[in-house]
Design an enzyme around this catalytic site. Structure first.
Site, PDB file in Angstrom:
ATOM      1  N   TYR A   1       0.824  -1.211   0.000  1.00 22.16           N
ATOM      2  CA  TYR A   1       0.000   0.000   0.000  1.00 22.16           C
ATOM      3  C   TYR A   1       0.859   1.263   0.000  1.00 22.16           C
ATOM      4  O   TYR A   1       0.388   2.323  -0.405  1.00 22.16           O
ATOM      5  CB  TYR A   1      -0.907   0.038   1.235  1.00 22.16           C
ATOM      6  CG  TYR A   1      -2.236  -0.674   1.072  1.00 22.16           C
ATOM      7  CD1 TYR A   1      -2.294  -2.003   0.695  1.00 22.16           C
ATOM      8  CD2 TYR A   1      -3.428  -0.001   1.328  1.00 22.16           C
ATOM      9  CE1 TYR A   1      -3.512  -2.651   0.580  1.00 22.16           C
ATOM     10  CE2 TYR A   1      -4.648  -0.641   1.209  1.00 22.16           C
ATOM     11  CZ  TYR A   1      -4.682  -1.963   0.830  1.00 22.16           C
ATOM     12  OH  TYR A   1      -5.894  -2.594   0.713  1.00 22.16           O
TER      13      TYR A   1
ATOM     14  N   ASP B   1      -2.305 -18.034   0.359  1.00 22.80           N
ATOM     15  CA  ASP B   1      -3.330 -18.643  -0.512  1.00 22.80           C
ATOM     16  C   ASP B   1      -3.964 -19.849   0.183  1.00 22.80           C
ATOM     17  O   ASP B   1      -5.187 -20.025   0.178  1.00 22.80           O
ATOM     18  CB  ASP B   1      -2.752 -19.013  -1.888  1.00 22.80           C
ATOM     19  CG  ASP B   1      -1.512 -19.884  -1.820  1.00 22.80           C
ATOM     20  OD1 ASP B   1      -0.871 -19.969  -0.749  1.00 22.80           O
ATOM     21  OD2 ASP B   1      -1.168 -20.504  -2.856  1.00 22.80           O
TER      22      ASP B   1
ATOM     23  N   LYS C   1       3.670 -15.206   1.757  1.00 24.25           N
ATOM     24  CA  LYS C   1       3.967 -16.044   0.598  1.00 24.25           C
ATOM     25  C   LYS C   1       5.489 -16.207   0.539  1.00 24.25           C
ATOM     26  O   LYS C   1       6.161 -15.743  -0.397  1.00 24.25           O
ATOM     27  CB  LYS C   1       3.437 -15.401  -0.686  1.00 24.25           C
ATOM     28  CG  LYS C   1       1.924 -15.505  -0.846  1.00 24.25           C
ATOM     29  CD  LYS C   1       1.458 -16.858  -1.351  1.00 24.25           C
ATOM     30  CE  LYS C   1       1.812 -17.057  -2.817  1.00 24.25           C
ATOM     31  NZ  LYS C   1       1.402 -18.423  -3.285  1.00 24.25           N
TER      32      LYS C   1
ATOM     33  N   ASP D   1      -5.964  -7.275   3.897  1.00 18.31           N
ATOM     34  CA  ASP D   1      -7.150  -6.645   3.308  1.00 18.31           C
ATOM     35  C   ASP D   1      -8.064  -7.725   2.730  1.00 18.31           C
ATOM     36  O   ASP D   1      -9.274  -7.764   2.987  1.00 18.31           O
ATOM     37  CB  ASP D   1      -6.707  -5.667   2.212  1.00 18.31           C
ATOM     38  CG  ASP D   1      -7.881  -4.977   1.544  1.00 18.31           C
ATOM     39  OD1 ASP D   1      -8.805  -4.572   2.263  1.00 18.31           O
ATOM     40  OD2 ASP D   1      -7.882  -4.862   0.306  1.00 18.31           O
TER      41      ASP D   1
HETATM   42  C1  IPM Z   1     -10.290  -1.685   4.126  1.00 12.22           C
HETATM   43  C2  IPM Z   1     -10.619  -1.016   2.834  1.00 12.22           C
HETATM   44  C3  IPM Z   1      -9.527  -0.009   2.509  1.00 12.22           C
HETATM   45  C4  IPM Z   1      -8.250  -0.786   2.292  1.00 12.22           C
HETATM   46  C5  IPM Z   1      -9.826   0.944   1.343  1.00 12.22           C
HETATM   47  C6  IPM Z   1     -11.140   1.679   1.528  1.00 12.22           C
HETATM   48  C7  IPM Z   1      -8.698   1.902   1.113  1.00 12.22           C
HETATM   49  O1  IPM Z   1     -10.782  -1.974   1.835  1.00 12.22           O
HETATM   50  O2  IPM Z   1     -10.152  -0.978   5.139  1.00 12.22           O
HETATM   51  O3  IPM Z   1     -10.174  -2.915   4.143  1.00 12.22           O
HETATM   52  O4  IPM Z   1      -7.981  -1.278   1.180  1.00 12.22           O
HETATM   53  O5  IPM Z   1      -7.478  -0.901   3.247  1.00 12.22           O
HETATM   54 MG    MG Z   2     -10.705  -3.970   2.506  1.00 15.95          MG
END
Ligand code: IPM
Ligand code: MG
Length: 368
Positions: free
Chosen positions: A142, A225, A192, A249
Site C-alpha cells: 500500500y 493462498d 507467501k 485486506d
Molecule cells: C479496508 C478497505 C480499505 C483498504 C480501502 C477503503 C482503502 O478496503 O479498510 O479494508 O484497502 O485498506
Molecule cells: Mg478492505
C-alpha cells in the site's frame, strides 16, 4: 483525569447515518455510566473533498493526532470515481493510518449465534466462530516505493512495491502474540514465503519474536493462498491470524463474510502508546460507504457501534462496558430485530437504522 476526547469522522455514504446511532450510544454512556466523552466532528473522504478539495484537510489530520481516539464511518462513493488518485476519498483514510502510524489493524470475525444461518457456509462450520485478524496497516504494497505508472520501452508500466522492514514485522507480530495470550493463545502467520522475499523475512522475524518473547503461544505459519482456502474450509482452526497489509485486506474480507454480514463487523487500528499511555487509535466498521443504500435509513449501525465498543476496550480500558454494549447488540439480534442486510428471503419486516439504534439503547437500559 480529563474527559477523554473523540474525533468523529463520519465520512461518506452510510457513514453519517450509522455514526448518528453511535453518537446516541456515546451519549448513553455519558448519562448512564458516568463515562463522558468530549466529541468533535470533522470531514473525511468525499465529504472533505467537497468542502476543501482534499480528502483530508491538514487541520483534521492535526486534530486526529491530538485526540484520544478517532471514530471513522466510511469513505468513498461513485461521485469520486474519476478523481485523480491523490484526491480519492480512500487517500484520506490511508493518510490517517499512515501519519498516526496505526500499524496493527484488529479485525475480529465473530459469528453471532442468531446469524449463523446467514453465512454462505454450513452452519456447523461457522457457528461459534471467533477469530481475530491482525493486519499490518502502515506498510507493504500500500505504501512501498517506488510506486506509480511510468513509461518504459514505449509502454506504460504500473508499479507497486512490497516492502517490509524487520521492525515493522516485529511490532505487528508482538501485537498478535499479546492478543493471543488474552484469547486462545494461538497465532497463525500468513505470507507467501514460497515466492516473495518479503515473505521470507516476515516468517523469519515472526519466528524470532516468538522464540525470544512468546514461546508460550502456539505459532504456525501458512502461505496466504492456503490461508484463504483454510478460512472457508475450516475457519474454527484459527484464533489470531497475523498478516501483511494487502493479504490482510483480502483475508479479512473473506473472514468477515463467513459471519454472514459485513454490517456486523468492527475494527480497531492501533499504534504506539501516546504520552497518556493510550495507544494512538482509530475505530471503524469494516463495511464501506454502501452507496447503493445511502440515504434510505436501511444501513445496519451495528458494525459502527461495535467499533465504539472496541474503543471502550482498547483505548479506554473499559472492558466491562465494552462487553455490556456487545451483549446489547447480541440481545437485539437474538430477539429477531434485523436491519435489511440481515433479512432472509422469507423474513419479516426490516427495521430502519435508527430503530436498530433504539433497540440497542433499550437493551443497554435493560442491562442496568
Ligand atoms: C479496508 C478497505 C480499505 C483498504 C480501502 C477503503 C482503502 O478496503 O479498510 O479494508 O484497502 O485498506
Ligand atoms: Mg478492505
Amino acid at each position: 483525569m480529563n474527559t477523554p476526547s473523540l474525533l468523529v469522522l463520519a465520512g461518506d455514504g452510510i457513514g453519517p447515518e450509522v455514526m448518528a446511532e453511535v453518537k446516541r450510544i456515546i451519549t448513553w454512556f455519558g448519562d448512564k455510566r458516568d463515562l463522558a466523552f468530549d466529541v468533535s466532528d470533522d470531514l473525511v473522504g468525499g465529504a472533505a473533498y467537497d468542502a476543501h478539495g482534499t480528502p483530508l484537510h491538514d487541520d483534521t489530520m492535526a486534530k486526529a493526532q491530538e485526540v484520544d481516539a478517532v471514530l471513522l464511518g466510511a469513505v468513498g462513493g461513485p461521485a469520486y470515481d474519476d478523481l485523480d488518485f491523490s484526491l480519492k476519498p480512500e487517500r484520506g483514510l490511508l493518510r490517517l493510518r499512515k501519519e498516526m502510524d496505526l500499524f496493527a489493524n484488529l479485525r475480529p470475525a465473530q459469528c453471532f449465534d442468531a446469524l449463523a444461518d446467514f453465512s454462505s457456509l454450513k452452519k456447523d462450520i461457522v457457528s461459534g466462530l471467533d477469530i481475530m485478524i491482525v493486519r499490518e496497516l502502515t506498510s507493504g504494497s500500500y505504501f512501498g516505493e517506488p510506486r506509480g505508472i511510468f513509461v518504459e520501452n514505449g509502454e506504460r508500466v504500473g508499479i507497486n512495491t512490497q516492502r517490509y522492514t524487520e521492525s515493522e514485522i516485529d511490532r505487528v507480530a508482538r501485537s498478535a502474540f499479546e492478543l493471543a495470550r488474552r484469547r486462545n493463545n494461538k497465532v497463525c502467520s500468513m505470507e507467501k514465503a514460497n515466492v516473495m522475499e518479503s515473505g521470507v523475512l516476515w516468517r523469519e522475524v515472526v519466528t524470532a519474536v516468538h522464540a525470544a518473547d512468546y514461546p508460550d503461544v502456539e505459532l504456525s505459519h501458512m502461505y496466504a493462498d492456503n490461508g484463504a482456502m483454510q478460512l472457508v474450509r475450516n475457519p474454527k482452526q484459527f484464533d489470531v491470524i497475523v498478516t501483511d497489509n494487502l493479504f490482510g485486506d483480502i483475508l479479512s474480507d473473506c473472514a468477515a463474510m463467513l459471519t454472514g454480514s459485513l454490517g456486523m463487523l468492527p475494527s480497531a487500528s492501533l499504534g504506539a502508546p501516546m504520552e497518556n499511555g493510550r495507544p494512538k487509535a482509530m475505530y471503524e466498521p469494516v463495511h464501506g460507504s454502501a452507496p447503493d443504500i445511502t440515504g434510505q435509513s436501511k444501513a445496519n449501525p451495528s458494525a459502527c457501534i461495535l467499533s465504539f465498543a472496541m474503543a471502550l476496550r482498547y483505548s479506554f480500558d473499559q472492558g466491562d462496558e465494552a462487553a455490556r454494549l456487545e451483549n446489547a447488540v447480541q440481545s437485539v439480534l437474538a430477539k429477531g430485530i434485523r436491519t435489511a442486510d440481515l433479512m432472509q428471503a422469507d423474513g419479516g419486516k426490516a427495521v430502519s437504522t435508527s430503530e436498530m439504534g433504539d433497540a440497542i439503547l433499550a437493551e443497554l437500559d435493560a442491562s442496568l
